[in-house]
Scaffold this active site. Structure first.
Site, short mmCIF file in Angstrom:
data_model
loop_
_atom_site.label_atom_id
_atom_site.label_comp_id
_atom_site.label_asym_id
_atom_site.label_seq_id
_atom_site.Cartn_x
_atom_site.Cartn_y
_atom_site.Cartn_z
N HIS A 1 0.83 -1.20 0.00
CA HIS A 1 0.00 0.00 0.00
C HIS A 1 0.87 1.25 0.00
O HIS A 1 1.82 1.35 0.78
CB HIS A 1 -0.92 0.00 1.22
CG HIS A 1 -2.04 -1.01 1.11
ND1 HIS A 1 -2.55 -1.67 2.21
CD2 HIS A 1 -2.73 -1.46 0.03
CE1 HIS A 1 -3.52 -2.49 1.80
NE2 HIS A 1 -3.64 -2.38 0.48
N GLU B 1 1.65 3.41 3.06
CA GLU B 1 2.30 2.64 4.13
C GLU B 1 3.79 2.47 3.83
O GLU B 1 4.41 1.48 4.22
CB GLU B 1 1.58 1.29 4.29
CG GLU B 1 0.11 1.46 4.66
CD GLU B 1 -0.68 0.15 4.67
OE1 GLU B 1 -0.07 -0.92 4.53
OE2 GLU B 1 -1.92 0.21 4.83
N HIS C 1 2.49 -4.09 6.74
CA HIS C 1 1.51 -3.03 6.51
C HIS C 1 1.49 -2.11 7.73
O HIS C 1 2.21 -2.34 8.70
CB HIS C 1 0.11 -3.63 6.29
CG HIS C 1 -0.03 -4.38 5.00
ND1 HIS C 1 -0.65 -3.87 3.90
CD2 HIS C 1 0.38 -5.63 4.64
CE1 HIS C 1 -0.63 -4.74 2.91
NE2 HIS C 1 0.00 -5.83 3.34
N GLU D 1 0.59 -5.41 11.00
CA GLU D 1 0.11 -4.03 10.99
C GLU D 1 0.97 -3.21 11.96
O GLU D 1 0.73 -3.19 13.16
CB GLU D 1 -1.37 -3.97 11.38
CG GLU D 1 -2.30 -4.73 10.44
CD GLU D 1 -2.50 -4.02 9.10
OE1 GLU D 1 -1.96 -2.91 8.91
OE2 GLU D 1 -3.18 -4.60 8.24
#
Length: 397
Positions: free
Chosen positions: A162, A165, A306, A365
């Site tokens: 992404h 990110e 991420h 994450e």
């Protein structure tokens, strides 16, 4: 650092001369036969660079070697045309300089240009790494893979699926640099002896899956696509929240693991800054490259980086192997991140990897807040995730 072979020189002698593991020297010179070095051949010594030095009053090769913590013959090797007993003040010699500090600066907006520059420099200093392109982005940027080690166990890590990110690339490249420094300086990382890991594991890293998107977030739209991208971005010139690739496709919603379900329930039905899974799975060159890499290498473990949430996901439809749960327990212990087995989200790289190969795969994450996370979180993120990186390459059950 390049040197020329003399009569009687061997890789094992160079290892003693520069205090570098012989295996790293051998792997830095794959085209040379370690048992039959030819005089005059060029040899790469990893972990060193050459520095020019001007002779001062009182200098001797022996004193300079002691200051650099190397053997005198290391200086003779680099300065074969100089008489060490007749050094002239003001004359220039070459000194081998051991690299002990990082090349990578993760505390900055980490663009594709910076990635290329750092990879070029790392390859020069650590020629035992293998660097290749596994494909290209929509705009033709190479998708780089770095390989380290020659072990039978295979671990893969990737970052920046992404665009907003991109700090995940900074974190992963910092780990790569620290791992390389640890190998050539024979210094453990948090007690982990990395040379034994190097011998047992082959580590694969794709540090920037979405280079077009990262550059869009950090630098704005390329002039040739400005109108098109402004239209996709609802007329806004602020691209900091953009997650997708340059065509407005969310790369981590592109994999054939309940893709049809994700496609149906996503509100976004056309190219957008985020959440559009494309018109079909694996429609984008970036996701095709990542799928082909997995099919080619059959990694034993996979980590996809991420942001944000300080948690990680590791299950898919009950297909994850028992080893994944043990790894998840260790990841949670060393990082403080929350372990989440199942989440109502599909079509990600982790989901597809578990579905296809029944191997441990994780979506990490990193950090917490609103993407893109600020660089002020970098140190905390790296400290928290370093343990996860280390467990993934050295803990085998």
């Amino acid at each position: 650092m390049k040197i020329s072979v003399r009569s009687g020189d061997t890789f094992w002698y160079y290892s003693q001369l520069f205090f570098i593991p012989a295996g790293l020297i051998i792997d830095s010179n794959p085209s040379l036969d370690p048992n039959a070095l030819k005089i005059g051949s060029e040899v790469e010594i990893p972990g060193f660079i050459k520095e020019s030095y001007t002779i001062k009053q009182g200098d001797t090769f022996w004193k300079l070697a002691e200051q650099r913590n190397i053997h005198v013959d290391g200086l003779l090797l680099l300065n074969g045309n100089i008489n060490p007993d007749a050094l002239k003040i003001g004359s220039a010699i070459i000194l081998p300089s051991r690299v002990t500090t990082p090349i990578v600066n993760g505390r900055q907006g980490y663009s594709f240009e910076i990635l290329q520059r750092d990879l070029t420099r790392l390859k020069e200093i650590y020629p035992f790494i293998r660097l290749r392109s596994i494909g290209e982005s929509v705009l033709g940027k190479p998708l780089y893979e770095i390989k380290i080690g020659d072990g039978s166990k295979k671990v893969h890590m990737n970052a920046s699926f992404h665009a907003n990110e991109w700090i995940t690339t900074s974190v992963l490249m910092t780990f790569l640099n620290d791992f390389l420094l640890s190998l050539t300086n024979m210094m453990p990382i948090r007690g982990v002896e990395t040379l034994s890991v190097y011998k047992a594991v082959t580590l694969s890293i794709v540090p920037m899956v979405n280079p077009d998107g990262v550059d869009l977030v950090l630098k704005g739209p390329p002039s040739a696509m400005k109108d098109q991208l402004l239209n996709i971005n609802n007329g806004s010139s602020d691209f900091t929240g953009w997650k997708a690739n340059i065509r407005g496709v969310d790369l981590n919603n592109q994999f054939p693991a309940k893709w049809e379900l994700e496609k149906e329930r996503k509100e976004v039905k056309s190219p957008a800054p985020r959440d559009f899974p494309g018109d079909k799975p694996l429609s984008e060159p970036e996701t095709i490259a990542m799928a082909e890499l997995a099919q080619e290498e059959l990694f034993d473990r996979m980590l996809a980086l991420h942001t944000q949430g300080k948690e990680f996901y590791w299950g898919y439809e009950g297909l994850e192997p028992p080893e994944a749960e043990r790894l998840a327990e260790d990841f949670e212990r060393v990082s403080g991140y929350r372990s989440v087995r199942y989440i109502d989200s599909y079509a990600g790289y982790k989901d597809w990897y578990i579905k296809e190969y029944r191997k441990p795969a994780f979506t990490l994450e990193l950090g917490k807040g609103i993407n893109p996370l600020p660089l002020s979180q970098f140190d905390e993120i790296y400290r928290d995730t370093l343990g996860i990186f280390l467990v993934s390459i050295y803990r085998w059950y």
